[in-house]
Motif scaffolding. Structure first.
Motif, PDB file in Angstrom:
ATOM      1  N   GLY A   1      32.567  52.190  36.869  1.00 34.68           N
ATOM      2  CA  GLY A   1      33.493  52.789  35.926  1.00 34.68           C
ATOM      3  C   GLY A   1      34.936  52.364  36.079  1.00 34.68           C
ATOM      4  O   GLY A   1      35.819  52.952  35.458  1.00 34.68           O
ATOM      5  N   TRP A   2      35.219  51.342  36.842  1.00 33.62           N
ATOM      6  CA  TRP A   2      36.572  50.825  37.014  1.00 33.62           C
ATOM      7  C   TRP A   2      36.511  49.393  37.520  1.00 33.62           C
ATOM      8  O   TRP A   2      35.461  48.926  37.979  1.00 33.62           O
ATOM      9  CB  TRP A   2      37.395  51.675  37.973  1.00 33.62           C
ATOM     10  N   ALA A   3      37.642  48.698  37.416  1.00 33.80           N
ATOM     11  CA  ALA A   3      37.713  47.311  37.876  1.00 33.80           C
ATOM     12  C   ALA A   3      38.912  47.122  38.784  1.00 33.80           C
ATOM     13  O   ALA A   3      39.972  47.711  38.561  1.00 33.80           O
ATOM     14  CB  ALA A   3      37.816  46.358  36.686  1.00 33.80           C
ATOM     15  N   LEU A   4      38.740  46.293  39.785  1.00 34.03           N
ATOM     16  CA  LEU A   4      39.819  45.923  40.694  1.00 34.03           C
ATOM     17  C   LEU A   4      39.826  44.403  40.802  1.00 34.03           C
ATOM     18  O   LEU A   4      38.832  43.802  41.213  1.00 34.03           O
ATOM     19  CB  LEU A   4      39.609  46.560  42.072  1.00 34.03           C
ATOM     20  N   VAL A   5      40.923  43.784  40.394  1.00 33.40           N
ATOM     21  CA  VAL A   5      41.054  42.328  40.428  1.00 33.40           C
ATOM     22  C   VAL A   5      42.194  41.972  41.362  1.00 33.40           C
ATOM     23  O   VAL A   5      43.312  42.469  41.214  1.00 33.40           O
ATOM     24  CB  VAL A   5      41.296  41.763  39.012  1.00 33.40           C
TER      25      VAL A   5
ATOM     26  N   LEU B   1      49.166  39.363  42.900  1.00 32.33           N
ATOM     27  CA  LEU B   1      49.128  40.450  41.921  1.00 32.33           C
ATOM     28  C   LEU B   1      47.758  41.110  41.935  1.00 32.33           C
ATOM     29  O   LEU B   1      46.731  40.444  41.740  1.00 32.33           O
ATOM     30  CB  LEU B   1      49.425  39.919  40.518  1.00 32.33           C
ATOM     31  N   ARG B   2      47.754  42.395  42.177  1.00 34.17           N
ATOM     32  CA  ARG B   2      46.503  43.157  42.228  1.00 34.17           C
ATOM     33  C   ARG B   2      46.519  44.186  41.101  1.00 34.17           C
ATOM     34  O   ARG B   2      47.499  44.896  40.904  1.00 34.17           O
ATOM     35  CB  ARG B   2      46.384  43.856  43.585  1.00 34.17           C
ATOM     36  N   GLY B   3      45.419  44.258  40.337  1.00 29.62           N
ATOM     37  CA  GLY B   3      45.344  45.182  39.210  1.00 29.62           C
ATOM     38  C   GLY B   3      44.117  46.064  39.287  1.00 29.62           C
ATOM     39  O   GLY B   3      43.041  45.618  39.693  1.00 29.62           O
TER      40      GLY B   3
END
Length: 273
Positions: free
Chosen positions: A195-199, A207-209
């Motif tokens: 249910g979520w994304a971490l890039v 840069l982390r999103g």
């Protein structure tokens, strides 16, 4: 005092009875959901006879309910909020929630939608911490390399997703950018499940999103909300533990306003055809 008219009572157009009726409505809060006549009179500063007439008028109109000596608001007062929200687009609805998100985390918060193979920024609350990264409303990035893009891709029907992946090119933006479609497909499947994304440093080094979906009343993913942080100030574990829950909460607040306010409007604020 709830009955204060802000100094406008001397104007030629001012209707005092309207101001007093609204002051009565404003006395009801989360802490004062049910009040007696005396309570409302005290909060407004009006005499009991005037307060009683106003309350009973609001009862007749359906905005206040009475049970013995206790008065409370009815759901009909939500009409005012619905009318306001229905005139707003998704970016307008989201912006105050993104402001709260950015303020709480002291990071850049954003909302984006999928346009072709790119994400386009609809709303943005920047942070000085991310000043070196040039992002504005309307900025576009390849969806595959961003947290919001992966959330939005994960929200597509399987047939549409596969069609996109078959034609997708994956230019390398950093050393960490996803290398092939199979790896991207696996990552999107994981995003769907959790249910979520971490890039991490795939769009730009350092840069982390982190992003989560924003759904409409039918459960369709119509946008993604995220925070962007410098990798040197955080770790993936920290973002997952402390940041993502806040972004998830923010998305729920945006969804609540969207469901309450959109009605027969689409997410851009245009009437449905």
């Amino acid at each position: 005092m709830a009955g204060d008219s802000g100094g406008r009572a001397g104007s030629g157009y001012f209707v005092q009875s309207v101001a007093r009726a609204l002051s009565v409505l404003r006395t009801f809060t989360a802490e004062r959901r049910a009040q007696s006549l005396s309570d409302v009179a005290r909060e407004t500063g009006l005499d009991r006879a005037t307060t009683r007439r106003l309350l009973l008028t609001l009862v007749d109109l359906g905005y206040v309910a009475v049970d013995g000596n206790s008065f409370s608001l009815t759901p009909r007062v939500l009409e005012f909020g619905y009318a306001y929200l229905s005139a707003m687009s998704l970016p307008e609805l989201a912006h105050p929630h993104l402001q709260a998100l950015a303020g709480e985390l002291n990071e850049t918060a954003a909302l984006a939608e999928l346009d072709g193979d790119e994400v386009v920024y609809l709303a943005l609350v920047p942070s000085r911490r991310l000043a070196a990264v040039k992002i504005n409303i309307g900025t576009r990035f390849d969806a595959y390399a961003t947290s919001m893009g992966r959330v939005l891709l994960a929200g597509l029907p399987e047939v549409e997703l596969e069609a996109r992946l078959e034609r997708l090119q994956l230019p390398r933006r950093t050393e960490r950018t996803v290398r092939d479609v199979a790896a991207l497909r696996a990552e999107i499947a994981r995003v769907r499940e959790q249910g979520w994304a971490l890039v991490d440093s795939e769009l730009e080094e350092g840069l982390r999103g982190a992003a989560v979906p924003v759904r409409d009343r039918a459960g369709r993913v119509v946008a993604a909300a995220n925070v962007s942080v410098h990798a040197d100030r955080t770790t993936p574990a920290l973002v997952e533990r402390e940041y993502i829950p806040v972004v998830l909460r923010t998305a729920k607040l945006i969804e609540a306003d969207l469901i309450a306010g959109v009605g027969q409007r689409d997410t851009t604020g245009q009437p449905d055809r």
